[in-house]
Design a protein around this motif. Structure first.
Motif, mmCIF file in Angstrom:
data_model
loop_
_atom_site.group_PDB
_atom_site.id
_atom_site.type_symbol
_atom_site.label_atom_id
_atom_site.label_comp_id
_atom_site.label_asym_id
_atom_site.label_seq_id
_atom_site.Cartn_x
_atom_site.Cartn_y
_atom_site.Cartn_z
ATOM 1 N N GLN A 1 -78.089 55.014 -15.205
ATOM 2 C CA GLN A 1 -76.847 54.610 -15.869
ATOM 3 C C GLN A 1 -76.659 53.099 -15.777
ATOM 4 O OE1 GLN A 1 -74.189 56.564 -17.553
ATOM 5 N NE2 GLN A 1 -73.912 54.429 -18.166
ATOM 6 N N ARG A 2 -76.961 52.565 -14.582
ATOM 7 C CA ARG A 2 -76.809 51.105 -14.410
ATOM 8 C C ARG A 2 -77.810 50.342 -15.288
ATOM 9 N NH1 ARG A 2 -75.924 46.887 -14.906
ATOM 10 N NH2 ARG A 2 -75.203 45.240 -13.507
ATOM 11 N N LEU A 3 -79.015 50.876 -15.428
ATOM 12 C CA LEU A 3 -79.992 50.277 -16.339
ATOM 13 C C LEU A 3 -79.461 50.291 -17.770
ATOM 14 C CD1 LEU A 3 -83.567 51.556 -15.365
ATOM 15 C CD2 LEU A 3 -82.778 49.181 -15.428
ATOM 16 N N TYR A 4 -78.932 51.415 -18.169
ATOM 17 C CA TYR A 4 -78.382 51.555 -19.524
ATOM 18 C C TYR A 4 -77.249 50.559 -19.746
ATOM 19 C CZ TYR A 4 -76.490 53.780 -23.727
ATOM 20 O OH TYR A 4 -76.041 54.021 -24.996
ATOM 21 N N ASP A 5 -76.420 50.365 -18.701
ATOM 22 C CA ASP A 5 -75.320 49.405 -18.809
ATOM 23 C C ASP A 5 -75.862 47.985 -19.007
ATOM 24 O OD1 ASP A 5 -73.598 51.512 -18.360
ATOM 25 O OD2 ASP A 5 -73.342 51.073 -16.225
ATOM 26 N N GLU A 6 -76.980 47.684 -18.348
ATOM 27 C CA GLU A 6 -77.597 46.354 -18.472
ATOM 28 C C GLU A 6 -78.123 46.152 -19.897
ATOM 29 O OE1 GLU A 6 -78.440 42.692 -16.660
ATOM 30 O OE2 GLU A 6 -77.354 44.423 -15.848
ATOM 31 N N HIS A 7 -78.848 47.151 -20.377
ATOM 32 C CA HIS A 7 -79.293 47.166 -21.780
ATOM 33 C C HIS A 7 -79.808 48.571 -22.075
ATOM 34 C CE1 HIS A 7 -81.321 46.412 -25.559
ATOM 35 N NE2 HIS A 7 -80.802 45.192 -25.576
ATOM 36 N N PRO A 8 -79.340 49.211 -23.153
ATOM 37 C CA PRO A 8 -79.730 50.602 -23.438
ATOM 38 C C PRO A 8 -81.230 50.840 -23.477
ATOM 39 C CG PRO A 8 -77.882 49.970 -24.826
ATOM 40 C CD PRO A 8 -78.318 48.724 -24.101
ATOM 41 N N LEU A 9 -82.004 49.866 -23.906
ATOM 42 C CA LEU A 9 -83.454 50.076 -24.019
ATOM 43 C C LEU A 9 -84.140 50.135 -22.658
ATOM 44 C CD1 LEU A 9 -84.455 47.876 -27.102
ATOM 45 C CD2 LEU A 9 -84.132 50.362 -26.991
ATOM 46 N N LEU A 10 -83.494 49.568 -21.622
ATOM 47 C CA LEU A 10 -84.104 49.595 -20.284
ATOM 48 C C LEU A 10 -84.190 51.008 -19.724
ATOM 49 C CD1 LEU A 10 -82.475 46.456 -18.606
ATOM 50 C CD2 LEU A 10 -84.840 46.711 -19.406
ATOM 51 N N LEU A 11 -83.417 51.913 -20.284
ATOM 52 C CA LEU A 11 -83.448 53.303 -19.832
ATOM 53 C C LEU A 11 -84.768 53.983 -20.184
ATOM 54 C CD1 LEU A 11 -81.958 55.862 -18.734
ATOM 55 C CD2 LEU A 11 -81.070 56.184 -21.055
ATOM 56 N N TRP A 12 -85.427 53.504 -21.227
ATOM 57 C CA TRP A 12 -86.596 54.195 -21.763
ATOM 58 C C TRP A 12 -87.888 53.626 -21.199
ATOM 59 C CZ3 TRP A 12 -84.940 58.412 -24.009
ATOM 60 C CH2 TRP A 12 -83.643 58.402 -24.532
ATOM 61 N N ALA A 13 -88.842 54.515 -20.922
ATOM 62 C CA ALA A 13 -90.098 54.108 -20.277
ATOM 63 C C ALA A 13 -90.834 53.040 -21.081
ATOM 64 C CB ALA A 13 -90.995 55.327 -20.066
ATOM 65 N N LYS A 14 -90.890 53.187 -22.397
ATOM 66 C CA LYS A 14 -91.604 52.235 -23.251
ATOM 67 C C LYS A 14 -90.656 51.317 -24.008
ATOM 68 C CE LYS A 14 -95.572 55.313 -23.868
ATOM 69 N NZ LYS A 14 -96.426 56.040 -24.857
#
Length: 305
Positions: A60-73
């Motif tokens: 969730q914190r990654l997504y808050d930083e930038h939504p694309l950071l949530l995804w492996a690629k």
């Protein structure tokens, strides 16, 4: 935490990533309470649930930083990052984890992978310690990364919050945020335990303890209004006072409950107060005025204000 009733009324399960994390944390706490030396199996599920909660909170914190950071690629292709990669990406974003936290997280990942894919061989004492420190990590992560919603315990069910109060006694930090208030790590357990003793007895007669906000002096002084929480023990209006509280009124004589001369019968209630060793070993800051409750800053004398 998402309401089970609301979920059921919609006819399907729908949870945000954060609510999903809170739900797993609730289940982890409930499973930890079920576990015992005679029945250690619930620890398996407690480990799985709390590791899941950690993973989702970091994602969730990654997504808050930038939504694309949530995804492996770095593109929404259905494959989110693994927990290890989530930690690395958060550190690259400037969020630091100390070595102790990294060690606990690595251990949790190892256990989760073994439980999910291989044999289970866990030492329960080690699990208990790691579980408590993972929960401590989550409380700190919530407070540090979500300052507008810092109190993780506000996302727990009533039953899970009681369990959490006892888990907090094993935290490394001397103070905790519990029910919206910062207090010594041992006080939430004592305060919640005190709620389990609504009556005391003497010579075969039972007396109902007086909850905060119902003390006679509020009626006697109409211009007096009780604060949201007791200034001595930090219980909320309508709750029973914590052990040793100066404000609690004796239901028999009307004096200070913990210090009057009424010689009530033996009760486990009397064993909830701090021992001299607890006070001697306390390392909390006496000058920290953010702490609340009698044992936010424990005194050598029980009746000290």
């Amino acid at each position: 935490m998402a309401s089970a009733e609301k979920i059921a009324s919609k006819g399907h399960l729908q949870l945000s990533m954060k609510d999903n994390a809170y739900d797993s944390l609730n289940e982890a706490l409930l499973k930890s309470e079920e576990a015992s030396d005679g029945n250690p199996v619930p620890w398996k599920y407690a480990v799985l649930h709390i590791t899941h909660a950690v993973e989702l909170m970091l994602k969730q914190r990654l997504y808050d930083e930038h939504p694309l950071l949530l995804w492996a690629k770095l593109k929404p292709d259905g494959h989110t990052v693994m927990l290890e990669e989530a930690i690395t990406r958060l550190e690259n974003a400037g969020i630091q984890f100390d070595e102790d936290d990294r060690s606990r997280l690595r251990q949790a990942i190892k256990w989760r992978n073994a439980i999910t894919h291989y044999n289970v061989d866990l030492q329960t004492e080690e699990i208990k310690t790691c579980f408590a420190l993972l929960f401590e990590f989550l409380t700190r992560f919530q407070a540090e990364q979500y300052p507008d919603d810092p109190d993780l315990t506000k996302h727990l069910s009533a039953k899970a919050k009681i369990i959490a109060a006892h888990v907090m006694t094993f935290f490394r930090n001397e103070t905790v945020l519990f029910d919206g208030k910062r207090m010594h790590r041992t006080w939430p357990a004592l305060l919640t335990d005190a709620q389990g003793f609504p009556t005391v007895s003497l010579d075969g007669k039972s007396y109902q303890r007086i909850v905060y906000g119902q003390e006679p002096f509020w009626q006697e002084h109409q211009d007096w209004v009780p604060r949201t929480e007791c200034g001595d023990c930090a219980c909320n209006i309508g709750q029973l006072h914590g052990p040793g509280c100066d404000i609690e009124v004796c239901p028999r004589c009307g004096g200070q409950f913990w210090f009057c001369d009424c010689n009530f019968d033996e009760s486990e209630l009397w064993g909830l107060t701090w021992s001299e060793a607890d006070v001697e070993n306390d390392n909390s800051d006496d000058d920290d005025d953010t702490l609340v409750g009698r044992y936010g800053r424990p005194k050598a004398e029980n009746n000290a204000q």
